[in-house]
Design a protein around this motif. Structure first.
Motif, PDB file in Angstrom:
ATOM      1  N   ARG A 164      38.050  35.760  43.218  1.00 37.82           N
ATOM      2  CA  ARG A 164      39.336  35.126  42.937  1.00 37.82           C
ATOM      3  C   ARG A 164      39.501  34.817  41.455  1.00 37.82           C
ATOM      4  NH1 ARG A 164      38.235  30.901  45.396  1.00 37.82           N
ATOM      5  NH2 ARG A 164      37.964  29.444  43.672  1.00 37.82           N
ATOM      6  N   ASP A 165      38.386  34.434  40.800  1.00 37.94           N
ATOM      7  CA  ASP A 165      38.472  33.916  39.430  1.00 37.94           C
ATOM      8  C   ASP A 165      37.133  34.154  38.734  1.00 37.94           C
ATOM      9  OD1 ASP A 165      38.917  32.480  37.100  1.00 37.94           O
ATOM     10  OD2 ASP A 165      38.732  30.517  38.052  1.00 37.94           O
ATOM     11  N   MET A 166      36.932  35.392  38.262  1.00 37.03           N
ATOM     12  CA  MET A 166      35.652  35.729  37.628  1.00 37.03           C
ATOM     13  C   MET A 166      35.401  34.873  36.393  1.00 37.03           C
ATOM     14  SD  MET A 166      32.820  37.429  37.533  1.00 37.03           S
ATOM     15  CE  MET A 166      32.873  38.939  38.496  1.00 37.03           C
ATOM     16  N   ALA A 167      36.405  34.652  35.566  1.00 39.41           N
ATOM     17  CA  ALA A 167      36.207  33.846  34.354  1.00 39.41           C
ATOM     18  C   ALA A 167      35.780  32.431  34.707  1.00 39.41           C
ATOM     19  CB  ALA A 167      37.484  33.834  33.516  1.00 39.41           C
ATOM     20  N   GLY A 168      36.415  31.854  35.729  1.00 42.74           N
ATOM     21  CA  GLY A 168      36.044  30.495  36.131  1.00 42.74           C
ATOM     22  C   GLY A 168      34.628  30.426  36.662  1.00 42.74           C
ATOM     23  N   ALA A 169      34.239  31.416  37.462  1.00 39.20           N
ATOM     24  CA  ALA A 169      32.873  31.443  37.983  1.00 39.20           C
ATOM     25  C   ALA A 169      31.862  31.552  36.847  1.00 39.20           C
ATOM     26  CB  ALA A 169      32.715  32.615  38.959  1.00 39.20           C
ATOM     27  N   ARG A 170      32.181  32.359  35.877  1.00 39.14           N
ATOM     28  CA  ARG A 170      31.234  32.556  34.777  1.00 39.14           C
ATOM     29  C   ARG A 170      31.175  31.346  33.848  1.00 39.14           C
ATOM     30  NH1 ARG A 170      30.960  38.694  32.719  1.00 39.14           N
ATOM     31  NH2 ARG A 170      28.891  37.916  32.134  1.00 39.14           N
ATOM     32  N   ARG A 171      32.230  30.573  33.771  1.00 41.46           N
ATOM     33  CA  ARG A 171      32.159  29.321  33.004  1.00 41.46           C
ATOM     34  C   ARG A 171      31.150  28.367  33.641  1.00 41.46           C
ATOM     35  NH1 ARG A 171      36.170  28.731  29.083  1.00 41.46           N
ATOM     36  NH2 ARG A 171      35.659  26.527  28.838  1.00 41.46           N
ATOM     37  N   LEU A 172      31.178  28.272  34.970  1.00 41.73           N
ATOM     38  CA  LEU A 172      30.225  27.408  35.661  1.00 41.73           C
ATOM     39  C   LEU A 172      28.802  27.918  35.470  1.00 41.73           C
ATOM     40  CD1 LEU A 172      32.176  26.789  39.001  1.00 41.73           C
ATOM     41  CD2 LEU A 172      31.953  25.234  37.036  1.00 41.73           C
ATOM     42  N   GLU A 173      28.622  29.225  35.550  1.00 44.66           N
ATOM     43  CA  GLU A 173      27.293  29.804  35.332  1.00 44.66           C
ATOM     44  C   GLU A 173      26.802  29.527  33.913  1.00 44.66           C
ATOM     45  OE1 GLU A 173      27.896  33.560  38.443  1.00 44.66           O
ATOM     46  OE2 GLU A 173      27.972  33.899  36.280  1.00 44.66           O
ATOM     47  N   MET A 174      27.687  29.662  32.935  1.00 47.17           N
ATOM     48  CA  MET A 174      27.314  29.424  31.547  1.00 47.17           C
ATOM     49  C   MET A 174      26.913  27.968  31.329  1.00 47.17           C
ATOM     50  SD  MET A 174      27.009  30.825  28.480  1.00 47.17           S
ATOM     51  CE  MET A 174      25.644  29.704  28.134  1.00 47.17           C
TER      52      MET A 174
END
Length: 303
Positions: A75-85
């Protein structure tokens, strides 16, 4: 690069306590696969470490089979990757900042398709560099670590990250450049990362094979080493950081969409890596302080 190219008069009036180092990366997860153990070592030794992430990673594909059905990145790859970062930064103990640009993606096909409008790799250099100059002037790093001219590998965002880092390194100390981005600050040393060094990969491959380990990708390493041309730059700094490999691996695994915990990054046991090649490598490209030809500390000349 000659000694004359590397060493110019040292800056004056710099506050060296604590020492500060900035790593410039293209996407979230790049910081954990390139130099992460060095970052963790310097954090534990009292330095301030900042990771700058140029893009949001929004065009990355899911690389971990265990995450293929996860709803958030779909749904939101950028949002998921912010959490991972955020989790990777917590593990490493580093500060982290986003430059705010959109992932360019890796074009594939013949002929290659055009890059998407508005992406990082298509920004004018001065537009892409301005927020990094601002960060350098506020964080005031003594050392900057970037990619080489090929980006470490020829992804358009990696190549652009190289260009932006070099531009900002040289411009941040000139008050006439990038007005409105803070008081000038001149970093003292610029390094390029040498993560996939030939000597390292050869040493790990040979040790794994000699010890009869079932290692993922040994044949791939054989073909990669056989086809690999001479590197653009030979390492000049070898940082001993095997003690921090477990932190590096934990940070990598935080990037769950991108990193398969059963994949090649974890093919060689940490114990073997610490015994055979407990280093990360860099090449000194420019220095404003005297530095030896071979270093074991990126802050040599600044302590």
């Amino acid at each position: 690069m000659s000694a004359a190219d590397r060493v110019s008069p040292a800056p004056t009036g710099q506050d060296l306590q604590p020492l500060r180092i900035m790593f410039v990366h293209a996407h979230p997860d790049d910081e954990s696969s390139k130099g992460a153990a060095t970052m963790a070592r310097y954090v534990d030794q009292g330095a301030e470490v900042m990771v700058v992430t140029c893009t949001d990673g929004s065009r990355g594909d899911i690389q971990n089979p265990g995450m293929e059905q996860a709803p958030h990145p779909k749904r939101d790859m950028a949002g998921a990757r912010r959490l991972e970062m955020a989790e990777a930064a917590r593990v490493l103990g580093v500060q982290q900042r986003w430059l705010g640009f959109v992932d360019s993606g890796l074009p594939e096909g013949d002929p290659l398709p055009a890059l998407p409008d508005g992406c990082f790799a298509l920004q004018p250099l001065e537009v892409a560099s301005a927020p990094l100059v601002r960060l350098m002037r506020s964080f005031r790093p003594h050392v900057v670590v970037a990619y080489d001219e090929n980006g470490g590998y020829p992804h358009p965002d990696h190549i652009m990250a190289h260009r932006v880092a070099v531009e900002a390194y040289h411009a941040a100390g000139d008050p006439a450049q990038y007005p409105g981005t803070g008081a000038a600050w001149q970093p003292s040393k610029l390094y390029y990362d040498c993560g996939l060094g030939l000597e390292r990969m050869r040493a790990l491959r040979d040790a794994g094979r000699a010890e009869g380990l079932e290692v993922i990708g040994l044949e791939w390493i054989d073909s990669w080493l056989a086809s690999k041309a001479e590197p653009l730059h030979l390492p000049t700094a070898k940082i001993e950081c095997g003690e921090w490999f477990s932190r590096r691996d934990e940070a990598l695994k935080a990037h769950r969409t991108q990193i398969d915990p059963n994949g090649f990054f974890f093919a060689f046991p940490d114990e073997l890596q610490r015994r055979v090649w407990p280093y990360e490598e860099f090449v000194l490209m420019h220095s404003r302080v005297p530095a030896p030809i071979q270093e074991t500390d990126l802050f040599t000349g600044l302590r």
